[in-house]
Design a protein around this motif. Sequence first.
Motif, PDB file in Angstrom:
ATOM      1  N   MET A  29       3.832   6.522 -12.912  1.00  0.00           N
ATOM      2  CA  MET A  29       4.854   6.201 -11.912  1.00  0.00           C
ATOM      3  C   MET A  29       4.779   4.741 -11.491  1.00  0.00           C
ATOM      4  SD  MET A  29       4.575   9.722  -9.717  1.00  0.00           S
ATOM      5  CE  MET A  29       4.626   8.829  -8.196  1.00  0.00           C
ATOM      6  N   VAL A  73       5.985  10.190   0.536  1.00  0.00           N
ATOM      7  CA  VAL A  73       5.803   8.801   0.102  1.00  0.00           C
ATOM      8  C   VAL A  73       5.927   7.883   1.316  1.00  0.00           C
ATOM      9  CG1 VAL A  73       6.629   6.975  -1.406  1.00  0.00           C
ATOM     10  CG2 VAL A  73       6.795   9.355  -2.149  1.00  0.00           C
ATOM     11  N   ARG A  74       4.903   7.092   1.538  1.00  0.00           N
ATOM     12  CA  ARG A  74       4.934   6.114   2.631  1.00  0.00           C
ATOM     13  C   ARG A  74       4.469   4.775   2.075  1.00  0.00           C
ATOM     14  NH1 ARG A  74       0.645   9.196   5.267  1.00  0.00           N
ATOM     15  NH2 ARG A  74       0.692   9.997   3.142  1.00  0.00           N
ATOM     16  N   LEU A  81       8.029   2.596 -11.856  1.00  0.00           N
ATOM     17  CA  LEU A  81       8.828   2.392 -10.647  1.00  0.00           C
ATOM     18  C   LEU A  81       8.102   1.634  -9.538  1.00  0.00           C
ATOM     19  CD1 LEU A  81      11.456   3.104  -9.038  1.00  0.00           C
ATOM     20  CD2 LEU A  81      10.231   5.096  -8.169  1.00  0.00           C
ATOM     21  N   LEU A  82       6.843   2.012  -9.252  1.00  0.00           N
ATOM     22  CA  LEU A  82       6.213   1.545  -8.012  1.00  0.00           C
ATOM     23  C   LEU A  82       5.753   0.098  -8.083  1.00  0.00           C
ATOM     24  CD1 LEU A  82       4.143   4.748  -7.158  1.00  0.00           C
ATOM     25  CD2 LEU A  82       6.411   4.121  -6.373  1.00  0.00           C
ATOM     26  N   SER A 106       0.861  -1.173   0.000  1.00  0.00           N
ATOM     27  CA  SER A 106       0.000   0.000   0.000  1.00  0.00           C
ATOM     28  C   SER A 106       0.898   1.223   0.000  1.00  0.00           C
ATOM     29  CB  SER A 106      -0.889  -0.022   1.242  1.00  0.00           C
ATOM     30  OG  SER A 106      -1.477   1.241   1.426  1.00  0.00           O
ATOM     31  N   ILE A 107       0.796   2.043  -1.046  1.00  0.00           N
ATOM     32  CA  ILE A 107       1.668   3.214  -1.172  1.00  0.00           C
ATOM     33  C   ILE A 107       0.809   4.469  -1.093  1.00  0.00           C
ATOM     34  CG2 ILE A 107       3.365   4.380  -2.641  1.00  0.00           C
ATOM     35  CD1 ILE A 107       3.761   1.686  -4.072  1.00  0.00           C
ATOM     36  N   ARG A 108       1.175   5.384  -0.237  1.00  0.00           N
ATOM     37  CA  ARG A 108       0.497   6.678  -0.166  1.00  0.00           C
ATOM     38  C   ARG A 108       1.508   7.769  -0.465  1.00  0.00           C
ATOM     39  NH1 ARG A 108      -4.582   7.150   2.246  1.00  0.00           N
ATOM     40  NH2 ARG A 108      -5.403   5.139   2.928  1.00  0.00           N
ATOM     41  N   LEU A 109       1.095   8.734  -1.263  1.00  0.00           N
ATOM     42  CA  LEU A 109       2.000   9.844  -1.581  1.00  0.00           C
ATOM     43  C   LEU A 109       1.179  11.083  -1.902  1.00  0.00           C
ATOM     44  CD1 LEU A 109       1.821   9.985  -4.945  1.00  0.00           C
ATOM     45  CD2 LEU A 109       3.307   8.027  -4.744  1.00  0.00           C
ATOM     46  N   VAL A 110       1.859  12.209  -1.881  1.00  0.00           N
ATOM     47  CA  VAL A 110       1.215  13.490  -2.186  1.00  0.00           C
ATOM     48  C   VAL A 110       1.813  14.015  -3.473  1.00  0.00           C
ATOM     49  CG1 VAL A 110       0.920  15.868  -1.422  1.00  0.00           C
ATOM     50  CG2 VAL A 110       0.734  13.998   0.224  1.00  0.00           C
ATOM     51  N   ALA A 155      14.192   8.370  -5.329  1.00  0.00           N
ATOM     52  CA  ALA A 155      14.376   7.883  -6.699  1.00  0.00           C
ATOM     53  C   ALA A 155      13.496   8.633  -7.697  1.00  0.00           C
ATOM     54  CB  ALA A 155      14.062   6.382  -6.769  1.00  0.00           C
ATOM     55  N   LEU A 156      12.359   9.156  -7.245  1.00  0.00           N
ATOM     56  CA  LEU A 156      11.395   9.742  -8.182  1.00  0.00           C
ATOM     57  C   LEU A 156      11.937  10.953  -8.961  1.00  0.00           C
ATOM     58  CD1 LEU A 156       8.123   9.288  -6.103  1.00  0.00           C
ATOM     59  CD2 LEU A 156       8.596   8.284  -8.336  1.00  0.00           C
ATOM     60  N   VAL A 196      12.080   5.361  -2.282  1.00  0.00           N
ATOM     61  CA  VAL A 196      11.274   5.656  -3.470  1.00  0.00           C
ATOM     62  C   VAL A 196      11.200   7.163  -3.691  1.00  0.00           C
ATOM     63  CG1 VAL A 196       8.913   5.592  -4.361  1.00  0.00           C
ATOM     64  CG2 VAL A 196       9.949   3.523  -3.413  1.00  0.00           C
ATOM     65  N   GLN A 255      11.742   2.319   3.099  1.00  0.00           N
ATOM     66  CA  GLN A 255      11.296   1.971   1.739  1.00  0.00           C
ATOM     67  C   GLN A 255      10.665   3.196   1.060  1.00  0.00           C
ATOM     68  OE1 GLN A 255       8.556  -1.326   1.824  1.00  0.00           O
ATOM     69  NE2 GLN A 255       8.878  -1.841  -0.328  1.00  0.00           N
TER      70      GLN A 255
END
Lengths: 86, 86
Positions: free
Chosen positions: A63, B38-39, A67-68, A43-47, B26-27, B23, B19
């Motif tokens: 993305m 990013v979490r 990458l993800l 589970s990835i969360r980002l802004v 790297a972005l 990421v 982790q």
Amino acid sequence: MRFEAQVEVTHLPGVLDPQGATVERALPALGYTNVSCVRIGKSIRLVVDAPDAEAAAAQVDEMCHRLLANPVIEAFTVEVVALQEA
Amino acid sequence: MRFEAQVEVTHLPGVLDPQGATVERALPALGYTNVSCVRIGKSIRLVVDAPDAEAAAAQVDEMCHRLLANPVIEAFTVEVVALQEA
């Protein structure tokens, strides 16, 4: 405008999920005998800063491909919600 | 009755997320300079046999405390939906 994206990365059907299989084997020893189909993904969360929600979702999708996630063995879903500006 | 549970396990605020940090670093190299926070956590899906949705959610919550998550450093959310019987 800022958007929060939640990405769920799962294994494609047919791809081995050793982490899920291990948890599934461990659960009966703890007394949980009514659980099946355990699958464990990321589970990835980002802004992300984008002009609108469509642009944000499109960028996160790109993305994920680059990458993800690994599209050969993984599927992913993207959800985008606008963040309230402080 | 069978229920599908989706569990999202995330780091508690203040707990290092190497982790996610990797990421995030790297972005920009891929041209994504507008992404932050990013979490990366775990997404667990499983099927549980229970008399009703409340019992299913309570059992999954207990399983998270005992096995699926580490409550000292992780938070989790549980969502339960009924599966259509075949």
